[in-house]
Design an enzyme around this catalytic site. Structure first.
Site, PDB file in Angstrom:
ATOM      1  N   GLY A 160      -9.877  64.776   5.129  1.00 49.31           N
ATOM      2  CA  GLY A 160      -8.560  65.166   4.676  1.00 49.31           C
ATOM      3  C   GLY A 160      -8.554  66.022   3.425  1.00 49.31           C
ATOM      4  CE1 TYR A 187       0.679  57.912   0.742  1.00 51.49           C
ATOM      5  CE2 TYR A 187       2.801  59.040   0.661  1.00 51.49           C
ATOM      6  CZ  TYR A 187       1.419  59.077   0.592  1.00 51.49           C
ATOM      7  OH  TYR A 187       0.784  60.267   0.371  1.00 51.49           O
ATOM      8  CB  THR A 203      -4.844  65.317   6.537  1.00 54.47           C
ATOM      9  OG1 THR A 203      -3.709  64.440   6.374  1.00 54.47           O
ATOM     10  CG2 THR A 203      -4.861  66.347   5.427  1.00 54.47           C
ATOM     11  N   PRO A 204      -5.654  64.160   9.286  1.00 51.45           N
ATOM     12  CG  PRO A 204      -7.832  63.584   9.938  1.00 51.45           C
ATOM     13  CD  PRO A 204      -7.071  64.415   8.942  1.00 51.45           C
ATOM     14  CG  MET A 205      -2.714  59.309   6.050  1.00 52.39           C
ATOM     15  SD  MET A 205      -2.871  58.955   4.272  1.00 52.39           S
ATOM     16  CE  MET A 205      -1.676  60.129   3.616  1.00 52.39           C
TER      17      MET A 205
END
Length: 267
Positions: free
Chosen positions: A16, A157, A192-194
């Site tokens: 990422g 988050y 990004t993957p996230m």
């Protein structure tokens, strides 16, 4: 502008944004240590960066939420590469399920908060004193749009990223009078993957270019944005030349209560 020199330490470096920051800083001449929990994936990533950039990299497997692990990792970086000039606190998890707070798994929710806040606290605690001894250093905390506004489906988050802004400001106040500075850098919506795992971004295509994130962090490392210490900047929205030429005043780009009117006693 001169390219930054010295040693950078980037957490969450195997994939990422962290992985791209490692490469971008290495291309600009910095020796870069990458930290992540997964040792093998991290070693592969750092080796790839060294090969494509010709720069010096170091892979250090560490859990950023474990004090002994963090202190050992920072010690290894110092022994292998030298004192850290730039710390980038990038590691952190995200809520696994997009649900309201009362439906969240307590352990996973708290794990998200811990990954960002305890992680950045422990890394800063281990690195900043050495920066102060040399009277030189820059710390970047990876912020988010959710640092400044709540999201009902990503409460952990949001809490973590807001708390990170308070860590940044607290550190900046403590460091006044020194040549050690600390910044909140929001990377925008990076592919990004996230990010792709988050339902709210499904179908999104207007990604923030990673080079813009690297550019702001490199400018910070080079001492070009010192007047923004303790404040929030956002890649993809803030123009780098404007940041260089602007000195914010008062509480600009900091979290504050907004008065309800002229008679507000807290105004």
């Amino acid at each position: 502008m001169a390219e930054p020199a010295g040693v950078a330490l980037v957490t969450g470096a195997s994939t990422g944004i962290g992985r791209h920051l490692v490469e971008g800083l290495a291309r600009r001449g910095m020796a870069v240590a990458g930290l992540a929990r997964g040792g093998e994936r991290l070693r592969v990533a750092m080796a790839e960066v060294a090969e494509v950039t010709g720069g010096r990299t170091l892979a250090v497997a560490a859990d950023v939420t474990d004090q002994a692990s963090v202190e050992a990792a920072v010690g290894e970086v110092r022994e292998q590469l030298g004192p850290v000039d730039l710390l980038v606190n990038n590691a952190g998890l995200v809520d696994e399920a997009e649900v309201p707070l009362w439906e969240a798994d307590p352990d996973q929710w708290w794990g998200v908060v811990t990954s960002h806040l305890r992680g950045s606290f422990l890394l800063s605690r281990a690195v900043v004193p050495w920066m102060l001894l040399r009277n030189r250093g820059r710390v970047v905390n990876l912020a988010s749009g959710m640092s400044t506004r709540a999201n009902p489906d990503y409460s952990a988050y949001s809490v973590a990223k807001t708390g990170l802004m308070r860590i940044t400001e607290s550190l900046a106040l403590s460091l006044e009078g020194s040549d050690v500075r600390v910044f909140d850098v929001a990377p925008g919506v990076v592919d990004t993957p996230m990010t792709r795992s988050m339902r709210m971004w499904q179908g999104f295509t207007d990604w923030t270019p990673l080079e813009e994130v690297v550019g702001i962090v490199a400018a910070i490392a080079g001492g070009e944005l010192d007047q923004w210490s303790g404040r929030f900047v956002r890649a993809g929205k803030d123009d780098l030349e404007t940041l260089r030429s602007t000195t914010p005043e008062g509480a600009a780009r900091q979290l504050r209560l907004r008065p309800y009117g002229g008679g507000d006693p807290l105004a």
